[in-house]
Design an enzyme around this catalytic site. Structure first.
Site, PDB file in Angstrom:
ATOM      1  N   HIS A   1      65.245 -62.268  18.524  1.00 45.72           N
ATOM      2  CA  HIS A   1      65.428 -63.661  19.045  1.00 45.72           C
ATOM      3  C   HIS A   1      66.072 -64.554  18.147  1.00 45.72           C
ATOM      4  CE1 HIS A   1      63.335 -63.154  23.329  1.00 45.72           C
ATOM      5  NE2 HIS A   1      63.148 -61.994  22.323  1.00 45.72           N
TER       6      HIS A   1
ATOM      7  N   ASP B 238      64.889 -71.106  23.776  1.00 45.05           N
ATOM      8  CA  ASP B 238      64.812 -69.520  24.260  1.00 45.05           C
ATOM      9  C   ASP B 238      64.296 -69.773  25.625  1.00 45.05           C
ATOM     10  OD1 ASP B 238      64.192 -66.863  22.291  1.00 45.05           O
ATOM     11  OD2 ASP B 238      63.515 -67.082  24.446  1.00 45.05           O
TER      12      ASP B 238
ATOM     13  N   SER C 114      62.229 -53.837  16.675  1.00 42.03           N
ATOM     14  CA  SER C 114      61.230 -54.709  15.738  1.00 42.03           C
ATOM     15  C   SER C 114      60.013 -54.470  16.558  1.00 42.03           C
ATOM     16  CB  SER C 114      61.641 -55.977  15.594  1.00 42.03           C
ATOM     17  OG  SER C 114      61.781 -56.827  16.695  1.00 42.03           O
TER      18      SER C 114
ATOM     19  N   GLN D 127      70.570 -53.543   9.236  1.00 43.52           N
ATOM     20  CA  GLN D 127      71.156 -52.766  10.284  1.00 43.52           C
ATOM     21  C   GLN D 127      72.466 -52.973  10.470  1.00 43.52           C
ATOM     22  OE1 GLN D 127      69.001 -51.547  14.104  1.00 43.52           O
ATOM     23  NE2 GLN D 127      70.485 -52.776  15.249  1.00 43.52           N
TER      24      GLN D 127
ATOM     25  N   ASN E 289      70.133 -56.599  21.161  1.00 42.25           N
ATOM     26  CA  ASN E 289      70.835 -57.038  19.971  1.00 42.25           C
ATOM     27  C   ASN E 289      71.471 -55.577  19.309  1.00 42.25           C
ATOM     28  OD1 ASN E 289      70.324 -59.865  19.353  1.00 42.25           O
ATOM     29  ND2 ASN E 289      68.220 -59.167  19.669  1.00 42.25           N
TER      30      ASN E 289
ATOM     31  N   GLU F 171      75.367 -55.217  18.676  1.00 44.62           N
ATOM     32  CA  GLU F 171      75.689 -54.655  17.374  1.00 44.62           C
ATOM     33  C   GLU F 171      76.447 -53.356  17.191  1.00 44.62           C
ATOM     34  OE1 GLU F 171      72.145 -55.079  15.073  1.00 44.62           O
ATOM     35  OE2 GLU F 171      71.997 -57.199  15.593  1.00 44.62           O
TER      36      GLU F 171
ATOM     37  N   ASP G 266      64.030 -54.979  29.025  1.00 39.30           N
ATOM     38  CA  ASP G 266      65.672 -54.942  29.703  1.00 39.30           C
ATOM     39  C   ASP G 266      66.382 -53.590  29.222  1.00 39.30           C
ATOM     40  OD1 ASP G 266      65.440 -55.459  26.957  1.00 39.30           O
ATOM     41  OD2 ASP G 266      67.095 -57.197  26.943  1.00 39.30           O
ATOM     42  N   GLN G 267      65.432 -52.839  28.387  1.00 37.58           N
ATOM     43  CA  GLN G 267      66.199 -51.737  27.876  1.00 37.58           C
ATOM     44  C   GLN G 267      66.838 -50.624  28.863  1.00 37.58           C
ATOM     45  OE1 GLN G 267      63.222 -50.757  25.176  1.00 37.58           O
ATOM     46  NE2 GLN G 267      63.112 -52.557  24.142  1.00 37.58           N
TER      47      GLN G 267
HETATM   48  C1  UDX Z   1      63.701 -57.659  21.511  1.00 35.40           C
HETATM   49  C2  UDX Z   1      63.546 -56.616  23.010  1.00 35.40           C
HETATM   50  O1  UDX Z   1      63.180 -55.202  22.859  1.00 35.40           O
HETATM   51  C3  UDX Z   1      65.036 -56.431  23.376  1.00 35.40           C
HETATM   52  O2  UDX Z   1      65.303 -55.524  24.463  1.00 35.40           O
HETATM   53  C4  UDX Z   1      65.458 -57.943  23.983  1.00 35.40           C
HETATM   54  O3  UDX Z   1      66.821 -57.809  24.243  1.00 35.40           O
HETATM   55  C5  UDX Z   1      65.651 -58.643  22.413  1.00 35.40           C
HETATM   56  O4  UDX Z   1      64.222 -58.608  21.662  1.00 35.40           O
HETATM   57  P1  UDX Z   1      64.179 -55.566  19.762  1.00 35.40           P
HETATM   58  O5  UDX Z   1      63.184 -54.546  20.525  1.00 35.40           O
HETATM   59  O6  UDX Z   1      63.521 -56.029  18.312  1.00 35.40           O
HETATM   60  O7  UDX Z   1      64.148 -56.976  20.337  1.00 35.40           O
HETATM   61  O8  UDX Z   1      65.557 -54.974  19.711  1.00 35.40           O
HETATM   62  P2  UDX Z   1      66.945 -55.543  19.382  1.00 35.40           P
HETATM   63  O9  UDX Z   1      67.284 -56.421  20.272  1.00 35.40           O
HETATM   64  O10 UDX Z   1      67.781 -54.513  19.124  1.00 35.40           O
HETATM   65  O11 UDX Z   1      66.596 -56.500  17.957  1.00 35.40           O
HETATM   66  C6  UDX Z   1      66.286 -55.850  16.624  1.00 35.40           C
HETATM   67  C7  UDX Z   1      67.023 -56.553  15.626  1.00 35.40           C
HETATM   68  O12 UDX Z   1      66.743 -56.113  14.432  1.00 35.40           O
HETATM   69  C8  UDX Z   1      68.622 -56.183  15.547  1.00 35.40           C
HETATM   70  O13 UDX Z   1      69.407 -57.408  15.309  1.00 35.40           O
HETATM   71  C9  UDX Z   1      68.901 -55.457  14.392  1.00 35.40           C
HETATM   72  O14 UDX Z   1      70.056 -55.542  13.640  1.00 35.40           O
HETATM   73  C10 UDX Z   1      67.411 -55.874  13.506  1.00 35.40           C
HETATM   74  N1  UDX Z   1      67.215 -54.680  12.799  1.00 35.40           N
HETATM   75  C11 UDX Z   1      66.391 -53.476  13.312  1.00 35.40           C
HETATM   76  C12 UDX Z   1      67.241 -54.864  11.549  1.00 35.40           C
HETATM   77  O15 UDX Z   1      67.842 -55.458  11.029  1.00 35.40           O
HETATM   78  N2  UDX Z   1      66.840 -53.505  10.614  1.00 35.40           N
HETATM   79  C13 UDX Z   1      66.430 -52.371  11.079  1.00 35.40           C
HETATM   80  O16 UDX Z   1      65.658 -51.777  10.307  1.00 35.40           O
HETATM   81  C14 UDX Z   1      66.125 -52.639  12.446  1.00 35.40           C
END
Ligand code: UDX
Length: 459
Positions: free
Chosen positions: A22, A115, A281, A336, A355, A359, A375-376
């Site tokens: 977020h 948010d 994360s 990432q 995210n 990306e 939401d996945q």
């Molecule tokens: C959460 C929810 O799970 C997701 O479904 C929702 O839409 C947003 O919040 P998360 O599970 O962490 O987030 O997944 P994601 O949305 O993919 O965000 C992870 C972020 O961490 C990405 O921006 C990614 O680039 C970053 N990341 C991940 C890193 O920078 N390094 C890593 O090693 C892994």
């Protein structure tokens, strides 16, 4: 670094949920606002502020409020429910105090960008007479599912076989967000996710980190109801060009990345030969799922770079490192974007956090989707059937994606016929993502419109 005081045209306060997925999209949006002459201040909790650092060259200020747990953050709360309730009570007051303090400074606040998880922030903004701007880090399609349930437009529990929601393709029940097809699994999350829409009709602006072409129909449907604008992808534009040098620190990392090890390892690998694997994360996949992914990677015989957070490392098979040797690198966190932008990456095995999906889409990386919750599943449906930039690995009746399926999906994307079509589509979406945020693109124009309203207060 720009040290001259800038003649800011307006001041936006941005308040993300304090989690990796977020903070970064909202921070990147702040950078866009700054580039268009708006002063942006990021608000986080006192606890989190001790471990984050905003690059001073971004010209973004950092301010803190209290979530009621200044010493330990969420881990200090008895439960997530306790955390959310305390955050609302203490956060409302301390956020109000912060806006009052800033209103007495040279840069009074024009807008509160909050948010979607904090609908109470709308009341704070309303009380203090600043623009009420809700920001969603999930796609519009997912927003519309939650909205329909919240308003009773989609009777619960869902009855199959398919669910019809305006602007979305027909969804199998298992393709809706997990809290919708299985509300009893995480009751607190269910309430928080639906509450995102409790007062949306009162918001002056609704911003979503998506872009128009990605979800045209649902964006148009929602834009008839609210002043909804897509402003994404909030992926730094330099990454979209694969010019990555010099901006390793593109955002805020809540975990410590091992960037140099990843990049030097990737440098030694052939183009499009490596599978990048990450579950984001938050997700804590079952031990069995981690093992199936591990052996699936080995069976595929592909090179792989796998992010396994420190706390999850014990879920890997004991002999995994010896069994895979030079074929793989496991790190506890990476940069990432830098990894996805590397030419050695051929595919992303992802949990489909929005995210990560954005990306990958923006950088033209094909995906194998292994959604876990939230939401996945819906994001994975879009990856496979709407954007067609990947395939979903199907779980068995116990909800586990088995090693044979992992292997098959990786082979299909990396080497198979289907992979050719997926790579073509990935290239197309990379181009469309860039067009959306480039000058004059749909998201860029939406941001301009938002900025004009901030300056003119035309609401
Ligand atoms: C959460 C929810 O799970 C997701 O479904 C929702 O839409 C947003 O919040 P998360 O599970 O962490 O987030 O997944 P994601 O949305 O993919 O965000 C992870 C972020 O961490 C990405 O921006 C990614 O680039 C970053 N990341 C991940 C890193 O920078 N390094 C890593 O090693 C892994």
């Amino acid at each position: 670094m720009d040290k001259e005081p800038r003649p800011w045209s307006a001041h936006a306060l941005a308040f993300p949920y304090p989690a990796q997925g977020h903070i970064n999209p909202i921070l990147q949006f702040c950078k866009r606002l700054v580039s268009k002459g708006v002063k942006a201040t990021l608000v986080t909790t006192r606890f989190l502020s001790k471990s984050i650092h905003v690059d001073p060259s971004s010209n973004i200020d950092l301010e803190t409020i209290s979530d009621g747990f200044d010493e330990g953050g969420q881990a200090q709360a008895e439960s997530w429910e306790d955390y959310i309730a305390t955050f609302k009570a203490v956060g409302s007051e301390t956020l109000g105090n912060l806006i009052n303090k800033l209103n007495d400074s040279d840069h009074p606040v024009n807008a509160l960008i909050y948010d979607g998880s904090f609908p109470w922030a709308l009341d704070v903004a309303k009380q203090l007479g600043v623009l009420k701007v809700v920001f969603f880090t999930q796609p519009c399609s997912v927003c519309n599912v939650y909205y329909h349930v919240q308003r009773g437009l989609l009777p619960m529990p869902l009855s199959g076989p398919v669910v019809s929601i305006p602007g979305l393709p027909l969804l199998k029940v298992s393709e809706t967000p997990s809290m919708i097809y299985d509300p009893s699994s995480y009751p607190a999350f269910y309430d928080v996710l639906l509450d995102q829409f409790i007062n949306i009709d009162e918001a002056d602006w609704v911003l979503d980190n998506s872009f128009h072409k990605m979800e045209e129909e649902v964006v148009d449907w929602m834009a008839k109801r609210w002043r909804l604008r897509t402003i994404g992808p909030t992926v730094p534009s330099m990454y979209l060009d694969k010019r990555i040098e010099g901006d390793r620190n593109y955002g805020i990392n809540l975990f410590k990345p091992n960037s140099s090890a990843c990049i030097s390892w990737l440098q030694s690998k052939p183009i499009a030969s490596v599978v990048y694997v990450s579950f984001g994360s938050v997700v804590e996949p079952r031990v069995e799922q981690m093992r199936e992914v591990a052996w699936g990677l080995k069976r595929s015989n592909c090179y792989f770079l796998w992010v396994v957070r420190e706390a999850e490392l014990s879920k890997l098979p004991e002999n995994f490192a010896e069994e895979t040797g030079e074929k793989g690198l496991v790190v506890t966190w990476c940069s990432q974007l830098e990894v996805l932008a590397h030419e050695a990456i051929g595919c992303f095995l992802t949990h489909c956090g929005f995210n990560s999906v954005l990306e990958a889409l923006s950088l033209g990386v094909p995906m194998v989707a292994v959604p876990q919750w939230s939401d996945q599943p819906t994001n994975a449906k879009y990856v496979e059937d709407v954007w067609k930039t990947g395939i979903r690995a199907k779980p068995d009746e116990e909800g586990i994606v088995r090693r044979e399926v992992v292997e098959l999906c990786l082979r299909e994307v990396m080497e198979g016929e289907k992979g050719i079509e997926i790579r073509d589509n990935a290239r197309k979406w990379k181009k469309l993502s860039k067009e959306a945020i480039d000058e004059g693109g749909t998201s860029d124009k939406n941001i301009d419109e938002f900025v004009a309203a901030l300056i003119g207060q035309t609401i």
